[in-house]
Structures are given as structure tokens and as C-alpha cells.
Design an enzyme around this catalytic site. Structure first.
Site, PDB file in Angstrom:
ATOM      1  N   SER A  12     -13.887   5.782  41.671  1.00 37.05           N
ATOM      2  CA  SER A  12     -14.660   4.577  41.993  1.00 37.05           C
ATOM      3  C   SER A  12     -16.045   4.681  41.100  1.00 37.05           C
ATOM      4  O   SER A  12     -16.574   3.392  40.640  1.00 37.05           O
ATOM      5  CB  SER A  12     -15.234   4.459  43.211  1.00 37.05           C
ATOM      6  OG  SER A  12     -15.765   5.570  43.701  1.00 37.05           O
ATOM      7  N   SER A  13     -16.251   5.770  40.495  1.00 34.97           N
ATOM      8  CA  SER A  13     -17.516   5.912  39.457  1.00 34.97           C
ATOM      9  C   SER A  13     -17.493   7.194  38.870  1.00 34.97           C
ATOM     10  O   SER A  13     -16.583   8.059  39.212  1.00 34.97           O
ATOM     11  CB  SER A  13     -18.850   5.914  40.451  1.00 34.97           C
ATOM     12  OG  SER A  13     -18.805   7.165  41.233  1.00 34.97           O
ATOM     13  N   GLY A  14     -18.124   7.236  37.685  1.00 33.63           N
ATOM     14  CA  GLY A  14     -18.262   8.482  36.971  1.00 33.63           C
ATOM     15  C   GLY A  14     -19.800   8.947  36.769  1.00 33.63           C
ATOM     16  O   GLY A  14     -20.504   7.800  36.791  1.00 33.63           O
ATOM     17  N   ARG A  15     -20.155   9.950  36.267  1.00 35.20           N
ATOM     18  CA  ARG A  15     -21.404  10.341  35.968  1.00 35.20           C
ATOM     19  C   ARG A  15     -21.445  11.590  34.833  1.00 35.20           C
ATOM     20  O   ARG A  15     -20.535  12.404  34.845  1.00 35.20           O
ATOM     21  CB  ARG A  15     -22.199  10.855  37.236  1.00 35.20           C
ATOM     22  CG  ARG A  15     -21.576  11.924  38.085  1.00 35.20           C
ATOM     23  CD  ARG A  15     -21.573  11.591  39.289  1.00 35.20           C
ATOM     24  NE  ARG A  15     -20.349  11.781  39.766  1.00 35.20           N
ATOM     25  CZ  ARG A  15     -19.899  11.379  41.074  1.00 35.20           C
ATOM     26  NH1 ARG A  15     -20.548  10.665  41.789  1.00 35.20           N
ATOM     27  NH2 ARG A  15     -18.600  11.364  41.375  1.00 35.20           N
ATOM     28  N   ASP A 235     -10.596  17.368  39.521  1.00 35.57           N
ATOM     29  CA  ASP A 235     -11.783  17.312  40.579  1.00 35.57           C
ATOM     30  C   ASP A 235     -11.801  18.184  41.577  1.00 35.57           C
ATOM     31  O   ASP A 235     -12.885  18.714  42.096  1.00 35.57           O
ATOM     32  CB  ASP A 235     -12.367  16.067  40.556  1.00 35.57           C
ATOM     33  CG  ASP A 235     -11.414  15.205  41.148  1.00 35.57           C
ATOM     34  OD1 ASP A 235     -10.112  15.599  41.703  1.00 35.57           O
ATOM     35  OD2 ASP A 235     -11.448  13.816  41.672  1.00 35.57           O
ATOM     36  N   THR A 236     -10.577  18.259  42.415  1.00 40.43           N
ATOM     37  CA  THR A 236     -10.717  19.036  43.674  1.00 40.43           C
ATOM     38  C   THR A 236     -10.899  20.626  43.178  1.00 40.43           C
ATOM     39  O   THR A 236     -11.223  21.521  43.755  1.00 40.43           O
ATOM     40  CB  THR A 236      -9.347  18.943  44.358  1.00 40.43           C
ATOM     41  OG1 THR A 236      -9.252  17.575  44.559  1.00 40.43           O
ATOM     42  CG2 THR A 236      -9.387  19.651  45.655  1.00 40.43           C
ATOM     43  N   THR A 258     -13.272  10.187  48.256  1.00 41.08           N
ATOM     44  CA  THR A 258     -12.215   8.993  48.357  1.00 41.08           C
ATOM     45  C   THR A 258     -11.133   9.617  48.968  1.00 41.08           C
ATOM     46  O   THR A 258     -10.250   8.991  49.567  1.00 41.08           O
ATOM     47  CB  THR A 258     -11.931   8.753  46.894  1.00 41.08           C
ATOM     48  OG1 THR A 258     -13.109   8.220  46.215  1.00 41.08           O
ATOM     49  CG2 THR A 258     -10.838   7.544  46.776  1.00 41.08           C
ATOM     50  N   ASN A 295      -3.375  17.150  51.484  1.00 37.28           N
ATOM     51  CA  ASN A 295      -4.195  15.777  51.025  1.00 37.28           C
ATOM     52  C   ASN A 295      -4.192  14.685  52.106  1.00 37.28           C
ATOM     53  O   ASN A 295      -3.288  14.258  52.564  1.00 37.28           O
ATOM     54  CB  ASN A 295      -3.296  15.383  49.861  1.00 37.28           C
ATOM     55  CG  ASN A 295      -4.002  14.362  48.924  1.00 37.28           C
ATOM     56  OD1 ASN A 295      -5.015  13.694  49.173  1.00 37.28           O
ATOM     57  ND2 ASN A 295      -3.824  14.399  47.601  1.00 37.28           N
TER      58      ASN A 295
END
Length: 468
Positions: A12-15, A235-236, A258, A295
Site C-alpha cells: 500500500s505504500s513505500g518509503r 520484507d519479512t 498488511t 502467514n
């Protein structure tokens, strides 16, 4: 003093976050944030990968404006999705999202040809329709034949930056195609999806130096000199590196965002019959570890409720509204595939409650209450499964990621699991990304030293179980 930038992109987003060590503490500063999401294009839900790459360059330009002339950089994103590259080293099409419905019922189709037991024995990975194995099973074979390489999302972004192609193993393991014994893509599974091993770039461990950003980008953008390090790109995997697990005794992690991923860090996979029957997974971690985990659907359900709800309540306001009602009034199976990508999450939750003869939530508070209750119950059940499968008692649960800020859910989890819960840091994924970079550049000796640095640098909240 070295500069480190973590590119951390979620569904949903990045940074982009800038990090350096100041007075013995790791400091994290967000320098750029952007939205992400898939769109329906050509009958599929697709990611705009070019837009994500542009946002990385925008973030790097902001870094240059802040006076950063040189930085190391690591990239982590979600797993399983991929970009097909042609002979001219160009993408064939925008990548299809794991939430696309093309893989519905494909586990059954594929496992009618190759048994679940054998796939699990080979890979140790849980059965999820979103896995790359099933995406490739239904992939357009004409496109697959045109492909020179398949690159996973973080590896593709790294390729655009540096011109170097790799397949980072923590991400590759989630495909359900890596063989636990050979540590290579399994030939029989490749044959099932009509692919060959040379479709993939060389397998590369987390912590490997990738290269400098190409000169053409320095000419096109006003960005620092950048050296890219292949971090734990799933990412995990980065989030687990970022767990400040320093308390004595056995511990478990819950990466809460998420998706919710609850598990333990091990030095060998656990692909026993009991693990198979409980659908646990053995994702590869950084530095020869495995993430034995389950998960769980996660806060995606709350995110969808917020998207649908017209009053624009903030997430904290939604959490507060949930507290107005008694918890565990209605509890659902959050891993039911009906919640993966429904047309209307609110109506799906209500219908599920009707079908199970439970009170049907009406208000926003009741709906969020139902989600929190269901998640906490799922965490309790899966933690008990972990203990039963590995034969070890877990004394502590570390919650990291955005969900570590949800105090109500943290407390419910402590109560149900009857364990001390440590919550934070919320930016564990980006922090774990940076820790791997720092180990590569010899600023840290290992993950243990990195976790001690995290504990010393960030506020970690403690939740004790309430009796009764």
C-alpha cells in the site's frame, strides 16, 4: 560516518529512510513516502513498477537536497511477484499482483499432477494460492517463452539501478520452488510450470554487494553516489533481522502489517509431517537462518475497511471505536481465502458472521473489534501449533511492524497467549534492511550485535498478560 538508505516498499505504500549511527544509537529519518497499489489493466491486477522506480529516484533526489553525497542503499519489498525481462533487458509487461484472481483454485490443479506432500518435502513452503509456483503455472506461456529472465520486484529495482541481475534467496524461497536439499530451483517443479533454471538470475545471499548506481542515472537525476547492497529483500526477512530479540529464553516474532507472520527463527528447516498438516512454511532468512512461520491475513482487513468507510476515520480512531464493544463476540477464520481480495470487505465480514451464526457487526467499531478478536485468536492458535511442532516452549513474543502500534491488539495478544509481548519498533523492516547493510560494510559484526543496537536505539513497549 556512513549513510544508509533503506528502500522499503509494501503493498500500500513505500518509503525511503535515511539512517546513521549517532552517539551509539541508530537514527532513522523518513525522507520520502509514496503510495502504492495495483490497478486493473488488461484483465489483471498489476503493479506500476515504473512508477515505483521513479519514486526511488525522487527519494534519492531528496536525499541529495539534505546534503547526502554518498550513501549505501538496500531494497526490500513484498515477495512472490515478478517482472519478466526480454532479450533487450526490458520488461515485457507490468507485474501481476499476488492478489489477482488468476491463481484461484490453481493449487488443486497443480497438485493433481504433483502431490502436496512431495512439494512440501522438497520446499518446506506453505500452500498459498499467491505463491509464484501457481502464478507461473497459469502464466501466459507465450510471454514466458519470450522472457530472458524473471526478476522479483526488489531484484528488478536493483537491476534498474545498477544493471546487475540477481535472485536474492530470502525472496526466492517464498516461490515454493527452491529445493531445501540442493538450495536450487527444483527441476521437477520448474518442469511443471514450463520453465528452466536459466530463467532466473544467479541466487545471491542477503548481505551481498550489488554495485554502484549506473552513471546514466547520475546524469539524469541529481542524486548522491549510491552503492547498492542486496539485503534480505523479502520484507519479512528484513523485519525479522530487525527484531530486538535480546531477552533470555526462546522467542517468537510477529511481523504485523498488511500480513501477519508469526513464527520462530531457526538454523534448520522444519518440514515434518506435522508442519505440513498445519501448513507452516520455512522461508529462508538472512545468514543461513530459516523463518518457520504461518502467514495470517493481517491488517489488510482493517485497511480495506478504512478504504470503504466514508467518514475517513484514522486507524487510531478505528481502534478506539473497537474498544467500545466486548471482544471475542464474533470471531472469524481470517485465513479464509474469501478475505484475500473481496469486492467489499465489510460485507464479506458480515456475511461470514451470518454463515457461522454469530452476531453480525454493524458499526465501524464492531467490525474492527471483530477483526482484532479474530487476529488475536489466530495468533494464539498458531503460537500453540509452533510449540507443538518444534517441541519448545516460547517465553516471549516480539511484535514488529506497523501493527506494533495497535495497543489494543497487542494487549489482546498478550492476554490470549499468556506471554509477555514486546512491541516495536514499527519500522523493523527498514531497520533490518539497514542492519544487513551495516554488517556488509563492517559497521556491525553480526545480527546479534545489530539487535542489541536496535534495543538501545528504539522504544520497545512491554505488555504483560492480564489475568481473567
Amino acid at each position: 560516518m556512513k549513510n544508509y538508505i533503506a528502500v522499503d516498499i509494501g503493498a500500500s505504500s513505500g518509503r525511503l529512510l535515511h539512517s546513521k549511527v549517532i552517539d551509539g544509537k541508530l537514527k532513522i529519518e523518513e525522507i520520502h513516502r509514496f503510495k502504492n497499489g495495483f490497478q486493473r489493466i488488461n484483465h489483471h491486477d498489476r503493479w506500476n513498477i515504473d512508477a515505483l522506480v521513479r519514486e526511488v529516484f525522487i527519494g534519492l533526489e531528496k536525499a541529495k537536497e539534505k546534503g547526502i553525497d554518498h550513501t549505501y542503499l538496500g531494497i526490500d519489498t513484498w515477495a512472490v511477484d515478478y517482472v519478466l525481462i526480454n532479450d533487450h533487458q526490458e520488461k515485457i509487461a507490468d507485474p501481476i499482483s499476488y492478489r489477482d484472481k488468476r491463481t484461484q483454485n490453481q493449487i488443486e490443479q497443480l497438485t493433481s499432477k504433483f502431490s502436496k506432500e512431495l512439494i512440501y518435502e522438497k520446499t518446506g513452503i506453505q500452500f498459498l494460492e499467491l505463491n509464484t509456483l501457481y502464478q507461473l503455472f497459469v502464466e501466459n506461456k507465450a510471454l514466458l517463452k519470450k522472457a530472458n529472465k524473471l526478476l522479483f520486484i526488489p531484484d528488478y529495482i536493483g537491476f534498474i539501478l545498477t544493471g546487475k541481475q540477481v535472485t536474492e534467496v530470502t525472496n526466492a524461497s517464498t516461490t515454493q520452488m527452491l529445493n531445501l536439499r540442493s538450495s536450487l530451483f527444483d527441476e521437477e517443479l520448474l518442469e511443471l510450470v514450463e520453465a528452466t533454471a536459466d530463467l532466473f538470475a544467479p541466487l545471491t545471499d542477503a548481505g551481498t554487494y550489488l554495485g554502484k548506481v549506473q552513471n546514466k542515472w547520475l546524469d539524469q537525476y541529481d542524486i548522491p553516489e549510491v552503492e547498492v547492497i542486496t539485503v534480505a529483500s523479502h520484507d519479512t526477512a528484513s523485519a525479522v533481522v530487525g527484531v530486538p530479540a535480546t531477552a533470555p529464553g526462546n522467542w517468537s516474532f510477529l511481523s504485523s502489517g498488511t500480513w501477519s507472520l508469526i513464527g520462530i527463527e531457526t538454523i534448520s528447516p522444519v518440514n515434518s509431517q506435522k508442519a505440513f498438516l498445519n501448513n507452516f512454511t520455512n522461508e529462508w532468512g538472512a545468514y543461513g537462518t530459516y523463518r518457520f512461520l504461518k502467514n495470517i491475513m493481517g491488517l489488510w482487513m482493517v485497511q480495506e475497511v478504512k478504504r470503504l468507510y466514508s467518514n475517513d476515520m484514522t486507524f487510531p480512531e478505528m481502534a478506539k471505536a473497537a474498544d467500545d464493544y466486548e471482544y471475542f463476540t464474533s470471531v472469524l477464520d481470517v485465513n479464509d481465502t474469501r478475505f484475500t481480495n473481496p469486492e467489499n470487505m465489510i460485507e464479506e465480514i458480515r456475511q461470514a458472521c451470518r454463515e457461522t451464526s454469530q452476531p453480525v457487526p454493524q458499526t465501524i467499531g464492531e467490525i474492527v473489534n471483530c477483526i482484532y478478536s479474530s487476529l488475536a485468536k489466530s495468533y494464539q492458535e498458531e503460537l500453540e501449533h509452533i510449540e507443538d511442532i518444534v517441541g519448545k516452549k516460547v517465553e516471549h513474543l516480539y511484535i514488529v511492524g506497523g501493527g506494533s502500534n495497535v495497543e489494543t491488539l497487542n494487549q489482546l495478544t498478550a492476554d490470549l497467549t499468556n506471554r509477555t509481548v514486546y512491541a516495536g519498533p514499527n519500522e523493523a523492516t527498514a531497520i533490518g534492511n539497514v542492519i544487513v547493510q551495516m554488517i556488509t560494510m563492517k559497521d556491525l559484526s553480526d545480527v546479534k550485535e545489530g539487535r542489541q543496537l536496535i534495543e538501545n536505539s528504539f522504544e520497545i513497549k512491554k505488555y504483560e498478560p492480564r489475568l481473567g
